[in-house]
Design an enzyme around this catalytic site. Structure first.
Site, PDB file in Angstrom:
ATOM      1  N   LYS A 160      43.460  51.662  48.113  1.00  0.00           N
ATOM      2  CA  LYS A 160      43.725  51.314  46.709  1.00  0.00           C
ATOM      3  C   LYS A 160      45.015  52.043  46.357  1.00  0.00           C
ATOM      4  O   LYS A 160      45.005  53.173  45.866  1.00  0.00           O
ATOM      5  CB  LYS A 160      42.529  51.741  45.846  1.00  0.00           C
ATOM      6  CG  LYS A 160      42.424  50.962  44.539  1.00  0.00           C
ATOM      7  CD  LYS A 160      41.083  51.160  43.884  1.00  0.00           C
ATOM      8  CE  LYS A 160      41.127  50.773  42.409  1.00  0.00           C
ATOM      9  NZ  LYS A 160      41.506  49.389  42.123  1.00  0.00           N
TER      10      LYS A 160
HETATM   11  N1  PMP Z   1      39.543  44.220  45.132  1.00  0.00           N
HETATM   12  C1  PMP Z   1      40.587  44.740  44.487  1.00  0.00           C
HETATM   13  C2  PMP Z   1      41.947  44.290  44.853  1.00  0.00           C
HETATM   14  C3  PMP Z   1      40.393  45.702  43.474  1.00  0.00           C
HETATM   15  O1  PMP Z   1      41.434  46.224  42.815  1.00  0.00           O
HETATM   16  C4  PMP Z   1      39.074  46.083  43.128  1.00  0.00           C
HETATM   17  C5  PMP Z   1      38.837  47.084  42.031  1.00  0.00           C
HETATM   18  N2  PMP Z   1      38.838  48.387  42.514  1.00  0.00           N
HETATM   19  C6  PMP Z   1      38.013  45.502  43.839  1.00  0.00           C
HETATM   20  C7  PMP Z   1      38.279  44.577  44.834  1.00  0.00           C
HETATM   21  C8  PMP Z   1      36.590  45.886  43.544  1.00  0.00           C
HETATM   22  O2  PMP Z   1      36.323  47.192  44.000  1.00  0.00           O
HETATM   23  P1  PMP Z   1      35.231  48.115  43.308  1.00  0.00           P
HETATM   24  O3  PMP Z   1      33.983  47.327  43.267  1.00  0.00           O
HETATM   25  O4  PMP Z   1      35.138  49.285  44.204  1.00  0.00           O
HETATM   26  O5  PMP Z   1      35.733  48.457  41.957  1.00  0.00           O
END
Ligand code: PMP
Length: 307
Positions: A160
């Site tokens: 991320k």
């Molecule tokens: N994909 C992307 C590109 C994201 O930015 C996010 C948000 N963090 C997610 C998927 C979902 O991840 P999470 O469930 O850990 O928030």
């Protein structure tokens, strides 16, 4: 603008919000985008107490993201977890969205940041339904973006990472300007990857399918949560690639994310999904999710960190 309260946290200490301008125009991450961040939610549950949802998993992913780009935070995972709790407590927030970030400060100005200071901070603010309360109930309208998701040979899908979000911001912006609620992206081979900030699930004939972790997707923590809940509910689930036509022909589609929670999709590219409303399996999983994060379903105490 959101209200971040009176305090934020930086490298082990609570700091007054008035110091938010502590960094320089020469901040390396501002120039080249090498940094890592997280998005975490805390909810006030039915018992009246506030809990951060899957705090450790989020902070561990933050440190994994750092490892991918060779950033070494000066604080530990435990300290950063405590920082998230301290920010909520010191601002009197009983629910909120928490944003930890690790960035490279000023120093070398070339693209080789070997000596630049590493700064970890945590801020929080109050955030309602990311894709709207109506969206949670009735579903949202999506379009497949003209942008492909980063190829795994080009970027780190499992990180991320700040700079990688240009791809998501462009996809989201163009989708919104074209009248849709959210952008979905294909990978460079044409398989469905994820939303601009969400993982994707489709349901056909009672079976849930979501793209595998080996594809160009973030390893979403909400994704992992929903996979666990589907198993508990006895709903079959496969982690296999999804094509565009499988998406259009699904009985149900939903997106998952910390911000987006579990949001049904009622239309993709002007094609109605199922009967164009939140489907029954989506509703069941969404209900379980909300019961756990903010209701009184106590089946997963290991996912909740008390504030
Ligand atoms: N994909 C992307 C590109 C994201 O930015 C996010 C948000 N963090 C997610 C998927 C979902 O991840 P999470 O469930 O850990 O928030």
């Amino acid at each position: 603008m959101v209200d971040p309260g009176r305090k934020f946290w930086r490298d082990g200490e609570l700091v007054d919000w008035s110091e938010q301008g502590f960094t320089s125009l020469l901040t390396h991450t501002l120039h080249y985008g090498v940094g890592a961040f997280e998005g975490i939610r805390a909810y006030r549950r039915a018992d009246g107490n506030t809990y951060v949802f899957r705090l450790r998993e989020h902070i561990e992913r933050l440190y994994d993201s750092c490892r991918l780009v060779m950033i070494d935070p000066i604080v530990t995972i435990e300290q950063t977890m405590q920082g998230c709790i301290d920010v909520l407590r010191s601002n009197g927030m009983d629910d909120g969205y928490i944003r930890p970030m690790v960035f490279l400060g000023p120093g070398a100005m070339g693209i080789l940041p070997l000596q630049n200071p590493v700064v970890t901070f945590v801020v929080a603010w109050s955030w309602g339904a990311y894709l709207g309360t109506d969206g949670l109930e009735n579903g949202i309208r999506c379009t497949i973006s003209a942008y492909s998701r980063h190829h795994i040979k080009v970027a780190f899908a499992k990180g991320k990472l700040n700079g990688q979000y240009i791809n998501s911001v462009m996809a989201k912006q163009e989708a919104k300007k074209s009248g849709f609620d959210e952008a979905l992206m294909l990978d460079v081979n044409g398989y469905v990857s994820e939303g601009s900030g969400e993982n994707i699930f489709i349901i056909k004939d009672g079976t849930i399918t979501t793209p595998p972790l080996s594809g160009s997707i973030l390893a979403g923590i909400t994704r992992a949560t929903v996979i666990a809940l589907a198993a508990e509910e006895g709903i079959p689930l496969a982690e296999t690639p999804i094509t565009r036509d499988q998406l259009y022909l699904a009985d149900e589609v939903f997106l998952t994310g910390t911000a987006a929670e579990v949001t049904p999709v009622r239309e993709v590219d002007h094609r109605k999904i199922g009967n164009g409303a939140r489907g029954p399996i989506t509703e069941r999983l969404q209900q379980r999710y909300f019961d756990i994060v903010k209701g009184s379903d106590d089946s997963h105490p290991e996912w909740l960190a008390r504030v």
